[in-house]
Design a protein around this motif. Structure first.
Motif, PDB file in Angstrom:
ATOM      1  N   ASP A  80       0.834  -1.204   0.000  1.00  0.00           N
ATOM      2  CA  ASP A  80       0.000   0.000   0.000  1.00  0.00           C
ATOM      3  C   ASP A  80       0.869   1.254   0.000  1.00  0.00           C
ATOM      4  OD1 ASP A  80      -2.326  -1.542   0.067  1.00  0.00           O
ATOM      5  OD2 ASP A  80      -2.474  -1.466   2.249  1.00  0.00           O
ATOM      6  N   ILE A  81       1.916   1.250   0.808  1.00  0.00           N
ATOM      7  CA  ILE A  81       2.825   2.399   0.856  1.00  0.00           C
ATOM      8  C   ILE A  81       3.499   2.592  -0.498  1.00  0.00           C
ATOM      9  CG2 ILE A  81       4.962   3.303   1.883  1.00  0.00           C
ATOM     10  CD1 ILE A  81       4.096   1.772   4.486  1.00  0.00           C
ATOM     11  N   LYS A  82       3.975   1.504  -1.084  1.00  0.00           N
ATOM     12  CA  LYS A  82       4.646   1.602  -2.386  1.00  0.00           C
ATOM     13  C   LYS A  82       3.694   2.143  -3.449  1.00  0.00           C
ATOM     14  CE  LYS A  82       7.444  -0.809  -5.735  1.00  0.00           C
ATOM     15  NZ  LYS A  82       8.225  -2.002  -6.069  1.00  0.00           N
ATOM     16  N   ARG A  83       2.474   1.663  -3.445  1.00  0.00           N
ATOM     17  CA  ARG A  83       1.506   2.146  -4.440  1.00  0.00           C
ATOM     18  C   ARG A  83       1.216   3.632  -4.244  1.00  0.00           C
ATOM     19  NH1 ARG A  83      -2.428  -3.193  -4.341  1.00  0.00           N
ATOM     20  NH2 ARG A  83      -1.376  -4.268  -6.065  1.00  0.00           N
ATOM     21  N   ARG A  84       1.127   4.074  -3.001  1.00  0.00           N
ATOM     22  CA  ARG A  84       0.797   5.474  -2.740  1.00  0.00           C
ATOM     23  C   ARG A  84       1.971   6.415  -2.991  1.00  0.00           C
ATOM     24  NH1 ARG A  84      -3.025   4.626   2.672  1.00  0.00           N
ATOM     25  NH2 ARG A  84      -4.402   3.121   1.641  1.00  0.00           N
ATOM     26  N   LEU A  85       3.192   5.944  -2.730  1.00  0.00           N
ATOM     27  CA  LEU A  85       4.381   6.783  -2.926  1.00  0.00           C
ATOM     28  C   LEU A  85       5.026   6.588  -4.294  1.00  0.00           C
ATOM     29  CD1 LEU A  85       6.234   6.421   0.510  1.00  0.00           C
ATOM     30  CD2 LEU A  85       4.789   8.319  -0.286  1.00  0.00           C
ATOM     31  N   GLY A  86       4.813   5.427  -4.893  1.00  0.00           N
ATOM     32  CA  GLY A  86       5.473   5.108  -6.159  1.00  0.00           C
ATOM     33  C   GLY A  86       6.838   4.470  -5.971  1.00  0.00           C
ATOM     34  N   HIS A  87       7.214   4.178  -4.723  1.00  0.00           N
ATOM     35  CA  HIS A  87       8.519   3.572  -4.433  1.00  0.00           C
ATOM     36  C   HIS A  87       8.529   3.056  -2.997  1.00  0.00           C
ATOM     37  CE1 HIS A  87       9.865   6.745  -1.664  1.00  0.00           C
ATOM     38  NE2 HIS A  87       9.187   7.568  -2.445  1.00  0.00           N
ATOM     39  N   LEU A  88       9.555   2.267  -2.706  1.00  0.00           N
ATOM     40  CA  LEU A  88       9.874   1.891  -1.324  1.00  0.00           C
ATOM     41  C   LEU A  88      11.365   2.148  -1.148  1.00  0.00           C
ATOM     42  CD1 LEU A  88       8.190  -1.437  -0.100  1.00  0.00           C
ATOM     43  CD2 LEU A  88       7.813   0.886   0.694  1.00  0.00           C
ATOM     44  N   ASP A  89      11.723   3.401  -1.095  1.00  0.00           N
ATOM     45  CA  ASP A  89      13.116   3.815  -0.942  1.00  0.00           C
ATOM     46  C   ASP A  89      13.273   4.446   0.429  1.00  0.00           C
ATOM     47  OD1 ASP A  89      15.214   6.159  -1.139  1.00  0.00           O
ATOM     48  OD2 ASP A  89      15.764   4.695  -2.677  1.00  0.00           O
ATOM     49  N   ALA A  90      14.085   3.824   1.264  1.00  0.00           N
ATOM     50  CA  ALA A  90      14.214   4.272   2.659  1.00  0.00           C
ATOM     51  C   ALA A  90      14.654   5.733   2.762  1.00  0.00           C
ATOM     52  CB  ALA A  90      15.183   3.360   3.415  1.00  0.00           C
ATOM     53  N   ALA A  91      15.648   6.131   1.991  1.00  0.00           N
ATOM     54  CA  ALA A  91      16.157   7.500   2.087  1.00  0.00           C
ATOM     55  C   ALA A  91      15.087   8.517   1.689  1.00  0.00           C
ATOM     56  CB  ALA A  91      17.403   7.667   1.225  1.00  0.00           C
ATOM     57  N   ARG A  92      14.326   8.195   0.657  1.00  0.00           N
ATOM     58  CA  ARG A  92      13.279   9.112   0.199  1.00  0.00           C
ATOM     59  C   ARG A  92      12.145   9.199   1.222  1.00  0.00           C
ATOM     60  NH1 ARG A  92      11.969   7.292  -5.809  1.00  0.00           N
ATOM     61  NH2 ARG A  92      10.467   9.011  -5.674  1.00  0.00           N
ATOM     62  N   ILE A  93      11.796   8.069   1.835  1.00  0.00           N
ATOM     63  CA  ILE A  93      10.754   8.088   2.867  1.00  0.00           C
ATOM     64  C   ILE A  93      11.249   8.873   4.081  1.00  0.00           C
ATOM     65  CG2 ILE A  93       9.421   6.662   4.472  1.00  0.00           C
ATOM     66  CD1 ILE A  93       9.366   4.498   2.226  1.00  0.00           C
ATOM     67  N   ALA A  94      12.508   8.656   4.448  1.00  0.00           N
ATOM     68  CA  ALA A  94      13.088   9.362   5.594  1.00  0.00           C
ATOM     69  C   ALA A  94      13.103  10.872   5.372  1.00  0.00           C
ATOM     70  CB  ALA A  94      14.503   8.855   5.861  1.00  0.00           C
ATOM     71  N   ALA A  95      13.295  11.294   4.128  1.00  0.00           N
ATOM     72  CA  ALA A  95      13.411  12.715   3.816  1.00  0.00           C
ATOM     73  C   ALA A  95      12.059  13.412   3.634  1.00  0.00           C
ATOM     74  CB  ALA A  95      14.243  12.893   2.551  1.00  0.00           C
ATOM     75  N   MET A  96      10.968  12.646   3.639  1.00  0.00           N
ATOM     76  CA  MET A  96       9.648  13.247   3.433  1.00  0.00           C
ATOM     77  C   MET A  96       9.259  14.176   4.575  1.00  0.00           C
ATOM     78  SD  MET A  96       7.213  10.169   2.010  1.00  0.00           S
ATOM     79  CE  MET A  96       5.772  11.253   1.852  1.00  0.00           C
ATOM     80  N   ASP A  97       8.449  15.164   4.260  1.00  0.00           N
ATOM     81  CA  ASP A  97       7.830  15.975   5.301  1.00  0.00           C
ATOM     82  C   ASP A  97       6.949  15.024   6.115  1.00  0.00           C
ATOM     83  OD1 ASP A  97       5.768  17.471   6.669  1.00  0.00           O
ATOM     84  OD2 ASP A  97       6.297  19.191   5.406  1.00  0.00           O
ATOM     85  N   PRO A  98       7.121  14.972   7.439  1.00  0.00           N
ATOM     86  CA  PRO A  98       6.329  14.048   8.255  1.00  0.00           C
ATOM     87  C   PRO A  98       4.817  14.207   8.048  1.00  0.00           C
ATOM     88  CG  PRO A  98       8.130  14.935   9.552  1.00  0.00           C
ATOM     89  CD  PRO A  98       8.127  15.682   8.248  1.00  0.00           C
ATOM     90  N   ALA A  99       4.354  15.428   7.801  1.00  0.00           N
ATOM     91  CA  ALA A  99       2.922  15.642   7.583  1.00  0.00           C
ATOM     92  C   ALA A  99       2.459  14.966   6.289  1.00  0.00           C
ATOM     93  CB  ALA A  99       2.605  17.139   7.544  1.00  0.00           C
ATOM     94  N   ASP A 100       3.323  14.965   5.270  1.00  0.00           N
ATOM     95  CA  ASP A 100       2.971  14.299   4.007  1.00  0.00           C
ATOM     96  C   ASP A 100       2.895  12.787   4.200  1.00  0.00           C
ATOM     97  OD1 ASP A 100       2.855  16.739   2.689  1.00  0.00           O
ATOM     98  OD2 ASP A 100       4.907  16.600   1.918  1.00  0.00           O
ATOM     99  N   LEU A 101       3.852  12.233   4.941  1.00  0.00           N
ATOM    100  CA  LEU A 101       3.830  10.787   5.178  1.00  0.00           C
ATOM    101  C   LEU A 101       2.616  10.425   6.046  1.00  0.00           C
ATOM    102  CD1 LEU A 101       5.216   8.109   4.609  1.00  0.00           C
ATOM    103  CD2 LEU A 101       6.582   8.453   6.674  1.00  0.00           C
ATOM    104  N   ASP A 102       2.308  11.261   7.005  1.00  0.00           N
ATOM    105  CA  ASP A 102       1.128  11.044   7.836  1.00  0.00           C
ATOM    106  C   ASP A 102      -0.120  10.949   6.961  1.00  0.00           C
ATOM    107  OD1 ASP A 102      -1.265  12.439   9.521  1.00  0.00           O
ATOM    108  OD2 ASP A 102       0.072  11.326  10.865  1.00  0.00           O
ATOM    109  N   ARG A 103      -0.250  11.849   5.986  1.00  0.00           N
ATOM    110  CA  ARG A 103      -1.409  11.826   5.074  1.00  0.00           C
ATOM    111  C   ARG A 103      -1.450  10.521   4.277  1.00  0.00           C
ATOM    112  NH1 ARG A 103      -0.570  17.304   4.970  1.00  0.00           N
ATOM    113  NH2 ARG A 103       0.898  17.267   3.242  1.00  0.00           N
ATOM    114  N   VAL A 104      -0.279  10.054   3.835  1.00  0.00           N
ATOM    115  CA  VAL A 104      -0.208   8.788   3.092  1.00  0.00           C
ATOM    116  C   VAL A 104      -0.732   7.642   3.957  1.00  0.00           C
ATOM    117  CG1 VAL A 104       1.425   7.091   2.137  1.00  0.00           C
ATOM    118  CG2 VAL A 104       1.652   9.511   1.548  1.00  0.00           C
ATOM    119  N   PHE A 105      -0.378   7.641   5.228  1.00  0.00           N
ATOM    120  CA  PHE A 105      -0.806   6.583   6.135  1.00  0.00           C
ATOM    121  C   PHE A 105      -2.299   6.677   6.479  1.00  0.00           C
ATOM    122  CE2 PHE A 105       3.421   5.273   6.364  1.00  0.00           C
ATOM    123  CZ  PHE A 105       3.546   4.149   7.157  1.00  0.00           C
ATOM    124  N   ARG A 106      -2.842   7.885   6.448  1.00  0.00           N
ATOM    125  CA  ARG A 106      -4.254   8.080   6.803  1.00  0.00           C
ATOM    126  C   ARG A 106      -5.203   7.881   5.622  1.00  0.00           C
ATOM    127  NH1 ARG A 106      -4.806  10.151  11.911  1.00  0.00           N
ATOM    128  NH2 ARG A 106      -2.881  10.977  12.794  1.00  0.00           N
TER     129      ARG A 106
END
Length: 194
Positions: free
Chosen positions: A50-76
């Motif tokens: 689900d995360i990969k489909r929503r982000l288009g990748h599963l790259d640790a560095a890119r996920i780590a660098a995301m704005d936490p609010a944006d990642l929160d929205r992806v999870f919600r």
């Protein structure tokens, strides 16, 4: 002894694509274990897809660098990745930051570079979201499904049923039934002592 055949998938979700991703992308397996808390195994290990489909990748560095609010929205986004999407988004971001920082963004190095069983366990325990029981279960999956058994593996391998014993949908159902029965027995024992 015959060499172990690498699995093409892990039967944790009931979804072929999600089950294959757990084998194809090491970060998916780590994320699945981190999410495996207060939700079903199937939901936890479907999360990486689900995360990969929503982000288009599963790259640790890119996920780590995301704005936490944006990642929160992806999870919600519905359906939510986890029943506690906000806290889990933070845990997954911390996990990804550790992988990017400590393992040069190569998640498999957590286990491929472990010098022995105790080192493997220590590496897993240093990862955010990975407590003792999860680390033991991860060790069992590595050893029983992937043949990752560094010297001293037997000193850290769990002696109780874990996801490492799950090799079919039927085995998953049996594992989950056993886990529910164990929790019920613990609750009953606690009630008796009160």
């Amino acid at each position: 002894m015959q060499p172990m055949t690498m699995p093409t998938s892990l039967p944790f979700t009931g979804d072929d694509v999600a089950d294959r991703l757990l084998v194809d992308e090491p970060l998916a397996l780590l994320i699945g274990f981190a999410l495996d808390q207060q939700i079903t195994v199937q939901k936890a290990f479907s999360g990486p897809l689900d995360i990969k489909r929503r982000l288009g990748h599963l790259d640790a560095a890119r996920i780590a660098a995301m704005d936490p609010a944006d990642l929160d929205r992806v999870f919600r986004e519905r359906p939510a990745i986890h029943r506690f999407p906000g806290s889990m988004a933070g845990k997954i971001q911390a996990l990804c930051a550790a992988i990017a920082r400590d393992y040069d963004n190569e998640p498999a190095r957590v286990w491929t570079e472990a010098v022995d069983g105790p080192d493997l366990e220590a590496r897993l325990l240093r990862l955010p979201g990975m407590g003792d029981m999860k680390a033991k279960s991860f060790i069992a999956v590595l050893g029983k499904r992937f043949g990752v058994r560094p010297p001293g593996y037997d000193t850290v391998e769990p002696t109780w049923p874990t996801l490492g014993d799950v090799d079919s949908p039927e085995a998953l159902a049996s594992y989950q039934a056993g886990k529910r029965a164990h929790k019920a027995a613990l609750r009953a024992e606690a009630n008796e002592t009160n």
